[in-house]
Design a protein around this motif. Structure first.
Motif, PDB file in Angstrom:
ATOM      1  N   ARG A   1      40.223  38.475  40.782  1.00 12.94           N
ATOM      2  CA  ARG A   1      39.469  37.715  41.582  1.00 12.94           C
ATOM      3  C   ARG A   1      38.610  36.936  41.166  1.00 12.94           C
ATOM      4  O   ARG A   1      37.856  37.212  40.101  1.00 12.94           O
ATOM      5  CB  ARG A   1      38.887  39.049  42.438  1.00 12.94           C
TER       6      ARG A   1
ATOM      7  N   THR B   1      41.883  33.039  42.680  1.00 13.88           N
ATOM      8  CA  THR B   1      42.464  34.390  42.819  1.00 13.88           C
ATOM      9  C   THR B   1      41.550  35.025  43.777  1.00 13.88           C
ATOM     10  O   THR B   1      40.455  35.108  43.812  1.00 13.88           O
ATOM     11  CB  THR B   1      42.651  34.953  41.621  1.00 13.88           C
TER      12      THR B   1
ATOM     13  N   ASP C   1      47.696  42.377  46.315  1.00 12.26           N
ATOM     14  CA  ASP C   1      48.127  42.943  47.626  1.00 12.26           C
ATOM     15  C   ASP C   1      48.496  44.345  47.461  1.00 12.26           C
ATOM     16  O   ASP C   1      48.419  45.005  46.196  1.00 12.26           O
ATOM     17  CB  ASP C   1      49.314  42.220  48.261  1.00 12.26           C
TER      18      ASP C   1
ATOM     19  N   ARG D   1      47.170  37.554  44.810  1.00  3.43           N
ATOM     20  CA  ARG D   1      47.131  36.596  45.787  1.00  3.43           C
ATOM     21  C   ARG D   1      46.115  35.483  45.473  1.00  3.43           C
ATOM     22  O   ARG D   1      45.109  35.719  44.550  1.00  3.43           O
ATOM     23  CB  ARG D   1      46.419  37.407  46.930  1.00  3.43           C
TER      24      ARG D   1
ATOM     25  N   ALA E   1      43.862  32.188  46.828  1.00  2.00           N
ATOM     26  CA  ALA E   1      43.454  31.241  47.972  1.00  2.00           C
ATOM     27  C   ALA E   1      43.625  29.894  47.478  1.00  2.00           C
ATOM     28  O   ALA E   1      43.009  29.261  46.833  1.00  2.00           O
ATOM     29  CB  ALA E   1      42.213  31.566  48.497  1.00  2.00           C
TER      30      ALA E   1
ATOM     31  N   LEU F   1      46.955  31.112  51.941  1.00  3.39           N
ATOM     32  CA  LEU F   1      46.856  32.467  51.064  1.00  3.39           C
ATOM     33  C   LEU F   1      48.131  32.779  50.646  1.00  3.39           C
ATOM     34  O   LEU F   1      48.960  33.254  51.059  1.00  3.39           O
ATOM     35  CB  LEU F   1      46.114  33.716  51.829  1.00  3.39           C
ATOM     36  N   HIS F   2      48.422  32.223  49.209  1.00  3.24           N
ATOM     37  CA  HIS F   2      49.689  32.374  48.349  1.00  3.24           C
ATOM     38  C   HIS F   2      49.741  34.041  47.788  1.00  3.24           C
ATOM     39  O   HIS F   2      48.846  34.468  47.574  1.00  3.24           O
ATOM     40  CB  HIS F   2      49.544  31.572  47.374  1.00  3.24           C
ATOM     41  N   THR F   3      50.993  34.043  47.743  1.00  3.28           N
ATOM     42  CA  THR F   3      51.156  35.635  46.999  1.00  3.28           C
ATOM     43  C   THR F   3      51.987  35.070  45.764  1.00  3.28           C
ATOM     44  O   THR F   3      53.228  34.632  46.008  1.00  3.28           O
ATOM     45  CB  THR F   3      52.157  36.832  47.674  1.00  3.28           C
TER      46      THR F   3
END
Length: 270
Positions: A225, A241, A245, A251, A253, A259-261
């Motif tokens: 994060r 970051t 999930d 994930r 941003a 918002l990509h995974t």
């Protein structure tokens, strides 16, 4: 290079599922390849450790620099009763086990770059490669892991690296200033891995009394994060970051507003 002391390792892993199952080799192509061959032949447990790998592999088909006697090159074959959908958590759990083992033996604080890189002061000192096989789903039950081969490579006593990775890689000896015992790190790693697999199994069965794996991983990694990164998938993108999930995927941003995974790694600081 000092002779590998298998007795010392066995003395340090008494009571774990790995006790009595460690096999040592002077040189192999890949410890993961040996473990996979055994698994495909019906084995359901074991640890393969080598002084040297001549064809070491990392995630995404990358090679792994495996100098003779300088590193820990090990693969463990495990068969935890977990659904295939949770396979990523084995890699995350192994990262936590390696982080704890290194801290126990050397006092060094290791960061984990999602999902499988071990870093000290921003340079890579180790990596994890988990390879799995699945049993077919039965009725309405989830497909379960048949087995998992957990490969770990850690740079222990390297004092130099090939020119192309010299600025990107480090070793525990470089960072600590002292020689590192392969046996001590291996025994600590296997103890911690045994514990992590037990915790994962308890979490799946609903008997865990404590923090969930994903919460512990997020607390242990600065990459989960708030890290500005570039991701080399889906054509490449940048962003920050934004946590994990529910399956353990990272994930991000994105600067594109999405918002990509992240599904396959390739995350680098940007």
């Amino acid at each position: 290079m000092s002779a590998f002391d298998l007795r010392a390792v066995e003395a340090g892993i008494t009571g774990t599922e790995f006790a009595g199952r460690v096999m040592h080799f002077p040189s192999v192509g890949s410890t993961n390849a040996l473990a996979l061959e055994a698994a495909q032949g019906g084995a359901r447990g074991g640890v393969w450790v080598a002084d040297e790998q001549t064809a070491g592999r990392g995630r995404g088909g990358h090679g792994w620099h495996s100098a003779a006697g300088d590193g820990l090159y090990v693969s463990a074959l495990v068969t935890p009763p977990l659904p295939m959908a949770t396979a990523l958590t084995l890699s995350l759990a192994t990262g936590l086990a390696a982080q704890a083992a290194i801290a126990e033996v050397t006092g060094l604080q290791v960061d984990i770059r999602w999902p499988n890189d071990l870093l000290v002061h921003g340079r890579k000192c180790g990596g994890i490669l988990v390879e799995t096989a699945v049993d077919s789903a039965v009725d309405d039950q989830p497909a379960m892991l048949r087995y998992a081969v957990i490969g770990v490579g850690i740079n222990l006593n390297h004092e130099a690296f090939p020119a192309e990775i010299e600025l990107l890689a480090t070793s525990l000896r470089r960072e600590s200033g002292v020689a590192i015992s392969r046996e001590a790190v291996l025994a600590a790693l296997l103890r911690r891995l045994d514990e992590e697999i037990r915790l994962l199994t308890g979490e799946y069965r609903g008997t865990l009394n404590g923090q969930r794996l994903l919460e512990r991983f997020a607390a242990a990694s600065s990459w989960v994060r708030g890290k500005r990164v570039r991701v080399d998938e889906c054509g490449g993108y940048t962003g920050v970051t934004a946590g994990l999930d529910e399956r353990g995927f990272l994930r991000v941003a994105g600067d594109d507003g999405v918002l990509h995974t992240v599904l396959s790694g390739g995350v680098r600081e940007f």
